[in-house]
Design an enzyme around this catalytic site. Structure first.
Site, PDB file in Angstrom:
ATOM      1  CB  CYS A 100      66.138  63.034   1.044  1.00 51.37           C
ATOM      2  SG  CYS A 100      66.420  63.913   2.216  1.00 51.37           S
ATOM      3  CB  CYS A 200      65.692  61.605   4.710  1.00 53.27           C
ATOM      4  SG  CYS A 200      66.713  62.213   4.513  1.00 53.27           S
TER       5      CYS A 200
END
EC number: 2.8.1.13
Length: 395
Positions: A100, A200
């Protein structure tokens, strides 16, 4: 005045990052990333994005900075979620947080920020950036956060020189209690907010349910392999070269059903990972069962009793060449070279003494002590002193 776009996540760390940058005289803009729409798999009320974006907005208002929300859910699905499904299907265990940062925060998000005329992107990560001069060029360093308990440099282990050049980490010099103290003093709404857990930006996700959206459950057997099994007491062959020896040390044991006894059933080997202990639902053993291997082809799981089971430990791992990544490109090894480093195979693991060996087709990491649950698909990072210099995907 240089312009900085802060990724305001609605948490205390990014809130204080924005405040500190303002204090340092930057022109600050707050941007909230919306990366997920599907609430059917998130555990209700655990950091839903709406509440987070609202908190981010309140912080921006309090600081008097412009604020907007950007919807990156399409790119997130493409680059993170689809990648995760792919990896799980292959029987590997990806790390979405590392990805991410590489793919979303410091790529898609960074490009948006730069298009808004930003000079830098800032996040609330507990890490620091250093700058060296080498042969008349600036070289950027990724350094551990001062708060050893919170150091998050591992999650940024895939960043490049270009990404680091444009990044700022305002809270890297502070400890978590200091950050909360500043937030309380500034009366920021996030001062007491708990740290978010889970994927995330997605929030807390029930992983099996999340994976079941794409990967169909299929029943398979769980085997238990005895710690005294002959498979752990084989004589070590003689090796013609160091590369051969490293390949041997990093190789997974090829388990077969004959090596163990059936102790239960599972709903799909691709939902499980090496070292995992929860979710097996097998009782009646003296010590808890840990997963020592999964085989997605035959849909089989192999387990062993206790966290000292020999099936959990290995001294070396391999990274395929395309997945070897150097933040410090100037330190990159050539084939035939080696380097002593400190390394870790997961977030929060204490750093371990290791040696890197670079060959044509990839790199071996040889640890001084055997490591527990080296997991394919996860990232290994290597460090010199307090600097993270490179990383790779464990293959």
């Amino acid at each position: 005045m240089k312009r900085v776009v802060v990724g305001l996540s609605g948490g205390v760390d990014s809130s204080v990052a924005a405040y500190l940058l303002q204090e340092q005289g930057y022109e600050v803009i707050g941007l909230f990333m919306k990366n997920w729409h599907d609430d059917s798999v998130t555990i209700s009320n655990e950091c839903p994005w709406l509440e987070d974006s609202n908190d981010a907005l309140l912080v921006a208002e309090k600081l008097g900075i412009p604020f907007q929300t950007v919807d990156l859910s399409e790119q997130y699905k493409e680059r993170i979620v689809d990648y995760m499904f792919n990896e799980y299907e292959k029987g590997r265990t990806p790390n979405p947080d590392v990805l991410c940062n590489r793919e979303i925060k410091f790529d898609v998000f960074m490009k948006i920020a730069l298009s808004l005329g930003a000079d830098y992107v800032a996040t609330g990560h507990y890490c620091r950036k250093g700058i060296l001069e080498k042969d008349g060029e600036e070289v950027y360093q990724l350094l551990a956060g001062v708060d050893g308990n919170k150091d998050q440099s591992y999650f940024l282990c895939q960043l490049s020189q270009e990404q680091l050049a444009k990044s700022l980490f305002p809270i890297g010099e502070l400890t978590k209690p200091q950050v909360r103290e500043i937030a309380a003093r500034m009366e920021l709404v996030t001062a007491e907010k708990k740290d978010s857990q889970g994927l995330c930006f997605i929030g807390k996700v029930r992983l099996p349910e999340f994976l079941q959206q794409q990967l169909q459950p299929k029943e398979g057997l769980i085997f238990e392999v005895d710690a005294d099994s002959p498979v752990y007491h084989q004589e070590q062959p003689t090796f013609a070269s160091q590369e051969e020896e490293l390949a041997y040390l990093s190789k997974n044991i090829a388990y077969t059903p004959e090596l163990g006894k059936v102790v239960g059933k599972h709903q799909g080997a691709h939902y499980f990972t090496i070292g995992q202990r929860k979710g097996l639902n097998v009782g009646g053993t003296k010590e808890p069962l840990f997963i020592i291997a999964t085989d997605v082809t035959s849909n089989t799981i192999y387990t062993g009793q206790g966290n000292n089971h020999p099936g959990l430990f290995k001294k070396a791992l391999f990274i395929q060449q395309p997945e070897v990544h150097w933040i410090r490109e100037d330190l990159k090894l050539k084939a035939g070279e080696k380097m002593e480093v400190m390394a870790r195979i997961r977030y929060r693991q204490p750093l371990q003494k290791a040696t890197l060996f670079q060959f044509e087709d990839g790199m071996y990491v040889l640890f001084e002590e055997p490591q527990s649950a080296i997991t394919e698909g996860q990232f290994v990072s290597w460090h010199i002193g307090e600097e993270l210099v490179g990383s790779g995907v464990i293959s």
